[in-house]
Design a protein around this motif. Sequence first.
Motif, PDB file in Angstrom:
ATOM      1  N   ASP A  20       0.861  -1.183   0.000  1.00  0.00           N
ATOM      2  CA  ASP A  20       0.000   0.000   0.000  1.00  0.00           C
ATOM      3  C   ASP A  20       0.896   1.233   0.000  1.00  0.00           C
ATOM      4  O   ASP A  20       1.801   1.354   0.841  1.00  0.00           O
ATOM      5  CB  ASP A  20      -0.921   0.005   1.218  1.00  0.00           C
ATOM      6  N   VAL A  21       0.649   2.121  -0.955  1.00  0.00           N
ATOM      7  CA  VAL A  21       1.513   3.287  -1.142  1.00  0.00           C
ATOM      8  C   VAL A  21       0.685   4.551  -1.325  1.00  0.00           C
ATOM      9  O   VAL A  21      -0.496   4.493  -1.662  1.00  0.00           O
ATOM     10  CB  VAL A  21       2.425   3.111  -2.393  1.00  0.00           C
ATOM     11  N   GLY A  26       5.676   8.868  -9.553  1.00  0.00           N
ATOM     12  CA  GLY A  26       7.017   8.475  -9.130  1.00  0.00           C
ATOM     13  C   GLY A  26       7.065   7.356  -8.101  1.00  0.00           C
ATOM     14  O   GLY A  26       8.120   6.772  -7.869  1.00  0.00           O
ATOM     15  N   VAL A  27       5.934   7.047  -7.462  1.00  0.00           N
ATOM     16  CA  VAL A  27       5.944   6.016  -6.422  1.00  0.00           C
ATOM     17  C   VAL A  27       6.281   4.649  -7.018  1.00  0.00           C
ATOM     18  O   VAL A  27       7.111   3.915  -6.474  1.00  0.00           O
ATOM     19  CB  VAL A  27       4.610   5.973  -5.662  1.00  0.00           C
ATOM     20  N   MET A  28       5.650   4.293  -8.122  1.00  0.00           N
ATOM     21  CA  MET A  28       5.932   3.002  -8.756  1.00  0.00           C
ATOM     22  C   MET A  28       7.414   2.911  -9.125  1.00  0.00           C
ATOM     23  O   MET A  28       8.046   1.876  -8.934  1.00  0.00           O
ATOM     24  CB  MET A  28       5.065   2.807  -9.994  1.00  0.00           C
ATOM     25  N   SER A  29       7.963   4.000  -9.628  1.00  0.00           N
ATOM     26  CA  SER A  29       9.379   4.030  -9.981  1.00  0.00           C
ATOM     27  C   SER A  29      10.273   3.766  -8.767  1.00  0.00           C
ATOM     28  O   SER A  29      11.262   3.037  -8.856  1.00  0.00           O
ATOM     29  CB  SER A  29       9.727   5.380 -10.601  1.00  0.00           C
ATOM     30  N   HIS A  30       9.920   4.333  -7.616  1.00  0.00           N
ATOM     31  CA  HIS A  30      10.705   4.103  -6.406  1.00  0.00           C
ATOM     32  C   HIS A  30      10.639   2.642  -5.970  1.00  0.00           C
ATOM     33  O   HIS A  30      11.645   2.049  -5.585  1.00  0.00           O
ATOM     34  CB  HIS A  30      10.214   4.993  -5.263  1.00  0.00           C
ATOM     35  N   VAL A  31       9.452   2.072  -6.037  1.00  0.00           N
ATOM     36  CA  VAL A  31       9.264   0.685  -5.591  1.00  0.00           C
ATOM     37  C   VAL A  31      10.015  -0.279  -6.502  1.00  0.00           C
ATOM     38  O   VAL A  31      10.814  -1.096  -6.038  1.00  0.00           O
ATOM     39  CB  VAL A  31       7.762   0.331  -5.513  1.00  0.00           C
ATOM     40  N   VAL A  32       9.770  -0.218  -7.810  1.00  0.00           N
ATOM     41  CA  VAL A  32      10.432  -1.160  -8.703  1.00  0.00           C
ATOM     42  C   VAL A  32      11.918  -0.842  -8.847  1.00  0.00           C
ATOM     43  O   VAL A  32      12.721  -1.739  -9.105  1.00  0.00           O
ATOM     44  CB  VAL A  32       9.734  -1.262 -10.076  1.00  0.00           C
ATOM     45  N   ARG A  37      17.702  -2.070  -8.686  1.00  0.00           N
ATOM     46  CA  ARG A  37      19.067  -1.783  -8.201  1.00  0.00           C
ATOM     47  C   ARG A  37      19.722  -3.001  -7.568  1.00  0.00           C
ATOM     48  O   ARG A  37      20.938  -3.102  -7.512  1.00  0.00           O
ATOM     49  CB  ARG A  37      19.039  -0.640  -7.188  1.00  0.00           C
ATOM     50  N   ARG A  38      18.928  -3.932  -7.082  1.00  0.00           N
ATOM     51  CA  ARG A  38      19.455  -5.132  -6.439  1.00  0.00           C
ATOM     52  C   ARG A  38      19.392  -6.356  -7.357  1.00  0.00           C
ATOM     53  O   ARG A  38      19.571  -7.485  -6.913  1.00  0.00           O
ATOM     54  CB  ARG A  38      18.699  -5.391  -5.140  1.00  0.00           C
ATOM     55  N   LEU A  78      10.744   2.851   2.583  1.00  0.00           N
ATOM     56  CA  LEU A  78      10.439   3.886   1.595  1.00  0.00           C
ATOM     57  C   LEU A  78       9.367   4.825   2.139  1.00  0.00           C
ATOM     58  O   LEU A  78       8.376   4.386   2.741  1.00  0.00           O
ATOM     59  CB  LEU A  78       9.972   3.269   0.277  1.00  0.00           C
ATOM     60  N   GLU A  79       9.549   6.111   1.929  1.00  0.00           N
ATOM     61  CA  GLU A  79       8.678   7.144   2.478  1.00  0.00           C
ATOM     62  C   GLU A  79       7.211   6.965   2.106  1.00  0.00           C
ATOM     63  O   GLU A  79       6.321   7.165   2.932  1.00  0.00           O
ATOM     64  CB  GLU A  79       9.172   8.509   2.010  1.00  0.00           C
ATOM     65  N   ASP A  80       6.937   6.607   0.869  1.00  0.00           N
ATOM     66  CA  ASP A  80       5.554   6.526   0.391  1.00  0.00           C
ATOM     67  C   ASP A  80       4.881   5.180   0.640  1.00  0.00           C
ATOM     68  O   ASP A  80       3.719   5.001   0.292  1.00  0.00           O
ATOM     69  CB  ASP A  80       5.504   6.850  -1.106  1.00  0.00           C
TER      70      ASP A  80
END
Length: 103
Positions: A20-21, A26-32, A37-38, A78-80
């Motif tokens: 839940d976000v 930009g939220v989807m970009s932060h999550v994926v 990155r890993r 993550l903040e969101d």
Amino acid sequence: MNALTRNESRAVARAVLQIDVANHPGVMSHVVGLFSRRAYNVEGILCLPVGDGRQSRIWLLVNEDQRLPQMIRQLEKLEDVASVRRHHAEHAVFAELEEFFRP
């Protein structure tokens, strides 16, 4: 799908993450991006707004390995991100979709 064949991918244990976000650009970009990155492969993504539209729910179908608990802890930071729940791969959200796309 990744380099695994369809039959091999079924042998790999999977999990569904329900996230839940906050609903904003930009939220989807932060999550994926966290997974990217890993070098952690995401097999499926579904995202829909919930309630009054201020929040969205993201479902990720991922392969289970020893890194998954750490990935969940990183998501929760993550903040969101309001919450993260882990489900078995048979969770209805992807089970019905896989039936639809099966040859």
